[in-house]
Design an enzyme around this catalytic site. Structure first.
Site, PDB file in Angstrom:
ATOM      1  N   ASN A 155       0.772  -1.249   0.000  1.00 33.35           N
ATOM      2  CA  ASN A 155       0.000   0.000   0.000  1.00 33.35           C
ATOM      3  C   ASN A 155       0.795   1.287   0.000  1.00 33.35           C
ATOM      4  OD1 ASN A 155       0.782  -0.483   2.656  1.00 33.35           O
ATOM      5  ND2 ASN A 155      -1.050   0.499   3.499  1.00 33.35           N
ATOM      6  N   GLU A 251       5.227  -4.527  11.802  1.00 31.40           N
ATOM      7  CA  GLU A 251       4.266  -3.436  11.647  1.00 31.40           C
ATOM      8  C   GLU A 251       3.034  -4.037  10.973  1.00 31.40           C
ATOM      9  OE1 GLU A 251       4.337  -0.394  12.656  1.00 31.40           O
ATOM     10  OE2 GLU A 251       6.419   0.196  13.006  1.00 31.40           O
ATOM     11  N   CYS A 285      -3.083   1.242   7.109  1.00 28.58           N
ATOM     12  CA  CYS A 285      -3.168   0.470   8.364  1.00 28.58           C
ATOM     13  C   CYS A 285      -3.779   1.286   9.502  1.00 28.58           C
ATOM     14  CB  CYS A 285      -1.797  -0.022   8.762  1.00 28.58           C
ATOM     15  SG  CYS A 285      -0.652   1.332   8.977  1.00 28.58           S
TER      16      CYS A 285
HETATM   17  N1  LIG Z   1       1.610  -1.165  10.679  1.00 24.83           N
HETATM   18  C1  LIG Z   1       2.053  -0.665   9.547  1.00 24.83           C
HETATM   19  O1  LIG Z   1       2.950   0.196   9.514  1.00 24.83           O
HETATM   20  C2  LIG Z   1       1.477  -1.126   8.246  1.00 24.83           C
HETATM   21  C3  LIG Z   1       1.721  -0.361   7.111  1.00 24.83           C
HETATM   22  C4  LIG Z   1       1.187  -0.798   5.890  1.00 24.83           C
HETATM   23  C5  LIG Z   1       0.443  -1.969   5.817  1.00 24.83           C
HETATM   24  N2  LIG Z   1       0.242  -2.698   6.940  1.00 24.83           N
HETATM   25  C6  LIG Z   1      -0.547  -3.917   6.885  1.00 24.83           C
HETATM   26  O2  LIG Z   1      -0.214  -4.661   5.708  1.00 24.83           O
HETATM   27  C7  LIG Z   1      -1.372  -5.332   5.217  1.00 24.83           C
HETATM   28  C8  LIG Z   1      -1.570  -5.015   3.762  1.00 24.83           C
HETATM   29  O3  LIG Z   1      -0.377  -5.269   3.030  1.00 24.83           O
HETATM   30  P1  LIG Z   1      -0.179  -6.618   2.183  1.00 24.83           P
HETATM   31  O4  LIG Z   1      -1.483  -7.098   1.675  1.00 24.83           O
HETATM   32  O5  LIG Z   1       0.917  -6.380   1.230  1.00 24.83           O
HETATM   33  O6  LIG Z   1       0.300  -7.615   3.352  1.00 24.83           O
HETATM   34  P2  LIG Z   1       0.814  -9.141   3.211  1.00 24.83           P
HETATM   35  O7  LIG Z   1       1.082  -9.607   4.573  1.00 24.83           O
HETATM   36  O8  LIG Z   1      -0.086  -9.910   2.326  1.00 24.83           O
HETATM   37  O9  LIG Z   1       2.222  -9.013   2.409  1.00 24.83           O
HETATM   38  C9  LIG Z   1       3.247  -8.207   2.934  1.00 24.83           C
HETATM   39  C10 LIG Z   1       4.589  -8.724   2.413  1.00 24.83           C
HETATM   40  O10 LIG Z   1       4.824 -10.005   2.989  1.00 24.83           O
HETATM   41  C11 LIG Z   1       5.215 -10.925   1.966  1.00 24.83           C
HETATM   42  N3  LIG Z   1       4.854 -12.256   2.420  1.00 24.83           N
HETATM   43  C12 LIG Z   1       3.701 -12.927   2.212  1.00 24.83           C
HETATM   44  N4  LIG Z   1       3.748 -14.140   2.806  1.00 24.83           N
HETATM   45  C13 LIG Z   1       4.968 -14.239   3.412  1.00 24.83           C
HETATM   46  C14 LIG Z   1       5.634 -15.235   4.194  1.00 24.83           C
HETATM   47  N5  LIG Z   1       5.043 -16.387   4.479  1.00 24.83           N
HETATM   48  N6  LIG Z   1       6.884 -14.980   4.651  1.00 24.83           N
HETATM   49  C15 LIG Z   1       7.505 -13.798   4.372  1.00 24.83           C
HETATM   50  N7  LIG Z   1       6.937 -12.816   3.635  1.00 24.83           N
HETATM   51  C16 LIG Z   1       5.677 -13.042   3.165  1.00 24.83           C
HETATM   52  C17 LIG Z   1       4.465 -10.437   0.754  1.00 24.83           C
HETATM   53  O11 LIG Z   1       5.051 -10.951  -0.423  1.00 24.83           O
HETATM   54  C18 LIG Z   1       4.639  -8.928   0.895  1.00 24.83           C
HETATM   55  O12 LIG Z   1       5.903  -8.532   0.404  1.00 24.83           O
HETATM   56  C19 LIG Z   1      -2.525  -4.839   6.083  1.00 24.83           C
HETATM   57  O13 LIG Z   1      -2.811  -5.764   7.098  1.00 24.83           O
HETATM   58  C20 LIG Z   1      -1.992  -3.573   6.714  1.00 24.83           C
HETATM   59  O14 LIG Z   1      -2.584  -3.275   7.956  1.00 24.83           O
HETATM   60  C21 LIG Z   1       0.717  -2.302   8.167  1.00 24.83           C
HETATM   61  O1  LIG Z   2      -0.627   1.707   6.011  1.00 25.54           O
HETATM   62  C1  LIG Z   2      -0.043   2.001   7.039  1.00 25.54           C
HETATM   63  C2  LIG Z   2       1.058   3.011   6.961  1.00 25.54           C
HETATM   64  O2  LIG Z   2       1.920   2.870   8.070  1.00 25.54           O
HETATM   65  C3  LIG Z   2       0.495   4.397   6.887  1.00 25.54           C
HETATM   66  S1  LIG Z   2       1.759   5.532   6.629  1.00 25.54           S
HETATM   67  O3  LIG Z   2       2.288   5.313   5.287  1.00 25.54           O
HETATM   68  O4  LIG Z   2       2.795   5.237   7.614  1.00 25.54           O
HETATM   69  O5  LIG Z   2       1.173   6.865   6.814  1.00 25.54           O
END
Ligand SMILES: NC(=O)c1ccc[n+]([C@@H]2O[C@H](COP(=O)([O-])OP(=O)(O)OC[C@H]3O[C@@H](n4cnc5c(N)ncnc54)[C@H](O)[C@@H]3O)[C@@H](O)[C@H]2O)c1
Ligand SMILES: O=C[C@H](O)CS(=O)(=O)O
Length: 481
Positions: A155, A251, A285
């Site tokens: 994202n 995260e 997120c």
């Molecule tokens: N807390 C934060 O700062 C933050 C920021 C952005 C997104 N997010 C979270 O991320 C999610 C959305 O992103 P997404 O759909 O790309 O997440 P995802 O967990 O599907 O994928 C994230 C990354 O992990 C990799 N991955 C997938 N399976 C794996 C495994 N078994 N081992 C190691 N790596 C693996 C993916 O290829 C990708 O690069 C949401 O839950 C969102 O809340 C959190």
């Molecule tokens: O999607 C979650 C991200 O942490 C938001 S931000 O890019 O840090 O603002």
């Protein structure tokens, strides 16, 4: 249409016989890139390169050189803001105005890291504070960990990658970088930018592949010293269980609450919470997913909020006027629509939106919801927000904390004593007062409690997490002249 592949030791791996994966623009399904996927062997080569480069090149690179490379990368990125913004827009479907905002934040992250690279300090311990400790000197140094495995989500494909790469480099580590396969193009261009800024080959090794094929073996590899992961709770849990003795930063997700007390500025809060709930179609997120409104102002807020949501423009994310573009793909939009239907079956009311067309889900406002519905209890990660009335401070703190998550919250009131009282009681990694939960700057500590994660990002804090302290004690022999 670009053909891109992993970059290991400075060399791109795009041989024809590799498995491929397409990247499509979520809005019009245009094929924007073809990926030559990495296999396990490539991952192993990347780790070996990073490990060897750490011990040869990176250990010998002084902080001022690291700082210069980070600064030059920021300057190059600034010159190419529009190119990177368009790339993010096309690979993620993020409206161009938000994509440009992501690039602008990314430039700041690089500049923060450049400045901090030259200020990684330790301390002198007052050894004579302990009985018998006199005639000794105690030094604490901060040293790089070695190889950092950086795994990033779809994202914010540029800024959240830089929240791992920039601190890692500032601290003197090398990186194996595994971006989301849904949005790898800006990550690929970023690595090229670092090369242009003079980063030696092997310091960042880019591995473009799936989580299963290359993410999982990166997590378990013995020559990787830390995993810095941003992504879903499910994957985060798996990483926590398989990373062994590595340091881990996670995260993860959230269902962020925003609390409006009766003395809130309704119009201002409604305006900000439209962005807070619907920027990038809620695929953030810390998106405002739950809005708790004191019963005294509930009707007025709801009326204002509905009016502002109806004014949002849905369309091509490349159009400067577009507020709402597609979600990352049709499957996610269908999942979110199913969650809306599920809530309605259980008594929830759709005040606005609730329509899905391909990857587009119209901005949706729900009322009459309860805490057991998925749109409240889980992370919707979609343009869906629920507005819920409350009567007392005690009640709304209970609502807000009734979650497996705890990332960021927003609290709106003019009573600073109440604001601080509530902030102290919210189970969150971060609380904004008179600001939405969705607001984040790149220089404050950022991360969650409970199942929102482990550890903190924000450049200074990520640097701390990407270094290890070493104590060095010196005994002074008083008898020797
Ligand atoms: N807390 C934060 O700062 C933050 C920021 C952005 C997104 N997010 C979270 O991320 C999610 C959305 O992103 P997404 O759909 O790309 O997440 P995802 O967990 O599907 O994928 C994230 C990354 O992990 C990799 N991955 C997938 N399976 C794996 C495994 N078994 N081992 C190691 N790596 C693996 C993916 O290829 C990708 O690069 C949401 O839950 C969102 O809340 C959190
Ligand atoms: O999607 C979650 C991200 O942490 C938001 S931000 O890019 O840090 O603002």
């Amino acid at each position: 249409m670009m053909k891109i592949g992993s970059i290991i030791n400075g060399q791109e791996r795009i041989e024809e016989n590799r498995q491929t994966m397409a990247v499509h623009n979520p809005f019009d399904n245009e094929k924007v890139a073809e990926l030559k996927l990495a296999a396990k062997k490539d991952l192993d080569d990347a780790v070996t390169s990073s490990f060897e480069t750490f011990h040869s090149v990176m250990k010998a690179m002084p902080a001022h050189e690291r700082a210069d490379i980070l600064r030059k990368t920021a300057d190059l990125l600034e010159k190419r803001t529009d190119e990177f913004a368009t790339t993010i827009c096309k690979e993620a479907g993020k409206p161009i105005k938000y994509s440009r905002g992501e690039v602008e934040r990314s430039i700041q992250v690089l500049r923060f890291a450049s400045e901090l690279a030259k200020n990684i300090t330790g301390e002198v311990v007052p050894m004579d504070a302990a009985v018998g400790g006199q005639h000794r000197i105690g030094l604490v140094k901060r040293e790089p960990l070695g190889v950092v495995g950086a795994i990033t989500p779809f994202n914010f494909p540029l800024n959240l990658s830089l929240h791992k790469l920039a601190p890692a480099l500032a601290a003197g580590n090398t990186v194996v970088f595994k971006p989301a396969e849904k949005t790898p193009i800006s990550a690929y261009k970023l690595v090229k930018l670092f090369q242009e800024a003079g980063l030696p080959d092997g310091v960042i090794n880019l591995v473009i592949g799936t989580g299963e094929e290359v993410g999982a073996p990166l997590v378990t590899h013995d020559h990787v010293h830390k995993i810095s992961f941003t992504g879903s709770l499910a994957v985060g849990k798996n990483i926590r269980e398989t990373a062994g003795f590595k340091k881990v930063t996670l995260e993860l997700g959230s269902n962020s609450p925003n609390i409006l007390f009766e003395d809130s500025d309704i119009e201002d809060a409604a305006t900000e919470l439209v962005k807070g709930a619907f920027a990038f179609s809620g695929q953030v997120c810390i998106s405002a997913q739950r809005i708790y409104v004191h019963q005294q102002i509930y009707d007025n807020f709801l009326s204002s909020y509905i009016q502002k949501i109806n004014a949002l423009r849905i369309g091509d994310p490349l159009d400067e006027k577009t507020d709402i573009g597609p979600m990352i793909n049709q499957e996610e939009a269908e999942r979110a629509k199913q969650w809306i239907d599920d809530a309605v079956e259980k008594g929830a009311k759709i005040e606005v939106g609730g329509e899905q067309d391909g990857a587009v889900l119209t901005p949706t406002l729900m009322t009459n919801v309860d805490e057991n519905m998925k749109i409240i209890a889980q992370e919707v990660f979609a343009p869906i927000v629920s507005v819920i009335p409350f009567r007392t401070e005690e009640e709304v703190i209970g609502y807000s904390n009734n979650s497996i998550y705890g990332l960021q919250a927003g609290v709106f009131t003019k009573d600073i004593n109440r604001a601080m009282r509530v902030a102290d009681r919210l189970e969150m990694g971060g609380v904004w007062i008179n600001e939405i939960s969705t607001y984040r700057q790149d220089n404050h500590p950022y991360g969650g409690v409970k199942q929102s994660g482990v550890g903190r990002e924000g450049v200074k804090y990520a640097i701390e997490d990407m270094t290890e302290t070493k104590f060095i004690g010196i005994k002074i022999d008083q008898n020797k002249q």
